[in-house]
Write an enzyme that holds these catalytic residues in place. Structure first.
Site, PDB file in Angstrom:
ATOM      1  N   SER A 147      23.561 -89.116  63.417  1.00 15.65           N
ATOM      2  CA  SER A 147      23.529 -89.477  64.847  1.00 15.65           C
ATOM      3  C   SER A 147      22.133 -89.972  65.181  1.00 15.65           C
ATOM      4  O   SER A 147      21.173 -89.671  64.451  1.00 15.65           O
ATOM      5  CB  SER A 147      23.834 -88.225  65.685  1.00 15.65           C
ATOM      6  N   TYR A 160      22.420 -79.291  68.151  1.00 15.78           N
ATOM      7  CA  TYR A 160      23.080 -80.480  67.592  1.00 15.78           C
ATOM      8  C   TYR A 160      22.067 -81.311  66.808  1.00 15.78           C
ATOM      9  O   TYR A 160      22.328 -81.725  65.665  1.00 15.78           O
ATOM     10  CB  TYR A 160      23.700 -81.291  68.733  1.00 15.78           C
TER      11      TYR A 160
END
Ligand code: NDP
Length: 253
Positions: A147, A160
């Protein structure tokens, strides 16, 4: 005609895609199948995998449905064994299954932090480990979906981002271990993609914030990321695409 320009550049190849029941994984499984690969599609939702397989069987493609929770260690061995016993080889592993349980750390639920590590990182590392002998044999390709949060750490995404920074680091270390066996490793780092990812956020303010972001900018589509995966895995054997950072045009960071 070389592999990259043929209409079925992945004919004869076998791919395993985790998180293939929705979003980026579903679009990637579809793109690989259209490109000629046999695809083992892994996720927990049986109905979604059946729908995906149905579409490709109609078009003459082959999809093996593996209804599995990849956070169960024994299932990791099983999905690799099933794929190789069905098709005799494994060429492309796409580690895509993941969750993004955003929250300021002070409000974060312990189970959310643990779950992100188990799914986004531990399962990805273990599946790569178990698949590696087969990928060495086929001179195959590992694609890890990280990501932008694996490159930029923002408030509200500490857990995350920790998992996605971990995926980026893991990918580079593994690349250094396997490049001499002609195994390629690609890490893909998308920005905002319009998928179901935000549905699982348990912090109401963070969930609302993501919804607001989706209306404030034009997010990417899952197909945009699938195209990046396809680009990486259809390059000539001499080319190893190590990293693709891909943001919506409207996204600053
Ligand atoms: P989705 O929620 O649409 O897809 C997640 C997929 O993971 C689903 O197919 C889900 O299937 C599967 N999954 C979840 N838990 C498990 C489990 N325990 N075992 C097996 N499969 C599981 O989101 P995205 O497509 O957006 O996310 C895919 C990846 O892309 C993630 O790693 C995410 O972090 C990353 N990403 C997404 C971005 C975005 O903006 N959307 C941006 C950057 C990265 P099921 O529920 O059926 O098990």
């Amino acid at each position: 005609m070389n592999a990259a320009t043929s209409s079925r550049p992945l004919a004869g190849k076998v791919a395993l895609v985790t998180g293939a029941s929705s979003g980026i994984g579903e679009a990637t499984a579809a793109a690989l199948a259209v490109a000629g690969a046999n695809v083992a599609a892994v996720a927990r939702r049986r109905d979604r995998l059946e729908a995906l397989a149905g579409k490709f069987e109609e078009a003459g493609g082959a999809v093996l449905q593996l209804v599995v929770d990849v956070t169960e260690p024994a299932e990791i061995d099983r999905i690799v064994e099933k794929t190789v016993s069905e098709w005799g080889r494994l060429d492309i592993l796409v580690n895509n299954a993941g969750v993004m349980l955003l929250s300021p750390l002070a409000e974060a639920r312990r189970e959310d932090l643990r779950h992100m590590v188990e799914l986004n990182l531990t399962a990805l590392m273990d599946l790569t480990r178990v698949a590696l002998p087969h990928l060495r044999k086929s001179q195959g390709h590992i694609v890890n979906i990280a990501s932008v949060a694996g490159r930029v750490a923002n408030a509200g995404a500490s857990g995350y981002a920790a998992t996605k920074f971990g995926v980026v680091a893991f990918s580079e270390a593994v690349r250094r271990e396997v490049y001499s066996d002609k195994v390629r490793v690609t890490v893909i780092e998308p920005g905002l993609v319009l998928t179901e990812l935000g549905d699982h956020i348990t912090n109401p303010a963070m969930k609302a914030g993501l919804e607001q972001r989706k209306t404030a900018m034009e997010g990417m589509l899952s197909e945009d990321i699938a195209a990046a995966v396809l680009y990486a895995v259809t390059q000539p054997p001499r080319v190893s695409v190590n990293e693709i950072l891909i943001r919506p045009t409207d996204q600053e960071r």
